[in-house]
Design an enzyme around this catalytic site. Structure first.
Site, mmCIF file in Angstrom:
data_model
loop_
_atom_site.group_PDB
_atom_site.id
_atom_site.type_symbol
_atom_site.label_atom_id
_atom_site.label_comp_id
_atom_site.label_asym_id
_atom_site.label_seq_id
_atom_site.Cartn_x
_atom_site.Cartn_y
_atom_site.Cartn_z
ATOM 1 N N HIS A 180 68.838 65.063 -76.454
ATOM 2 C CA HIS A 180 69.691 64.424 -75.451
ATOM 3 C C HIS A 180 69.013 63.143 -74.998
ATOM 4 C CE1 HIS A 180 72.628 64.010 -72.290
ATOM 5 N NE2 HIS A 180 71.671 63.941 -71.382
ATOM 6 N N ALA B 198 49.996 70.496 -91.223
ATOM 7 C CA ALA B 198 49.737 70.108 -89.836
ATOM 8 C C ALA B 198 50.347 68.746 -89.526
ATOM 9 C CB ALA B 198 48.238 70.073 -89.588
ATOM 10 N N ILE C 99 62.836 67.544 -90.026
ATOM 11 C CA ILE C 99 64.110 67.069 -89.498
ATOM 12 C C ILE C 99 65.312 67.593 -90.276
ATOM 13 C CG2 ILE C 99 63.035 64.987 -88.563
ATOM 14 C CD1 ILE C 99 64.344 63.437 -90.890
#
Length: 174
Positions: free
Chosen positions: A103, A148, A153
């Site tokens: 958001h 790591a 995405i």
């Protein structure tokens, strides 16, 4: 009463200092018991370590589902706006973040970057390295290793080693 205790419980999990001041146990049983008490589903032999930060939980922790033999390391941040499902035999190393929503806030950029949310699913037999970030709507396939610092995405298939920002497949596991 439960509504009043939830914010206090969330804060208590997120600070090791509170554990020291109040001499609260940092045992795995204590933490998993409290998570279960507030609605999370936690499997057998699952270990959750503090500090643990839970955000956007709403009225309880029902959006958190951890399977059997899951290790959730120190300093994890879990966004429970949407469901997070971690299947059996998964290690999530220290500092991992799972963000189920995005958001922008009430700024002009919001028109170009609309809010979005989606559940996160981590299939069985997966290893997430330290400080891995998993973003909303992502599924990580079983038997995978995420290096790591990676930022995941998009969905990753089963049986891969992935790393980088954004995460990309580095090799397939034979």
């Amino acid at each position: 009463m439960r509504k009043l205790l939830l914010p206090l419980f969330s804060w208590a999990l997120s600070t090791r200092m509170l554990h020291r001041i109040l001499a609260l146990p940092e045992s795995v049983g204590y933490v998993t018991g409290l998570l279960r008490r507030f609605g999370a589903t936690i499997g057998e032999n699952t270990r959750v370590y503090t500090p643990l930060t839970l955000v956007n939980a709403g009225r309880d922790f029902t959006n958190l589902i951890l399977g059997n033999n899951v290790y959730l390391g120190h300093g994890a941040v879990l966004d429970l706006k949407e469901r997070i499902v971690v299947e059996d035999n998964v290690t999530i190393s220290m500092g991992a973040t799972m963000a189920t929503h995005f958001h922008m806030g009430e700024i002009p950029l919001k028109a170009r970057f609309p809010s979005k949310s989606g559940p996160i699913r981590i299939r069985g037999n997966v290893y997430l390295g330290s400080n891995v970030v998993v973003l909303s709507g992502v599924e990580i396939g079983g038997g995978s290793v995420i290096g790591a610092g990676a930022v995941v995405i998009a969905d990753l298939p089963s049986g891969v080693v992935a790393g980088g920002v954004p995460a990309r497949i580095l090799k397939k596991i034979e």
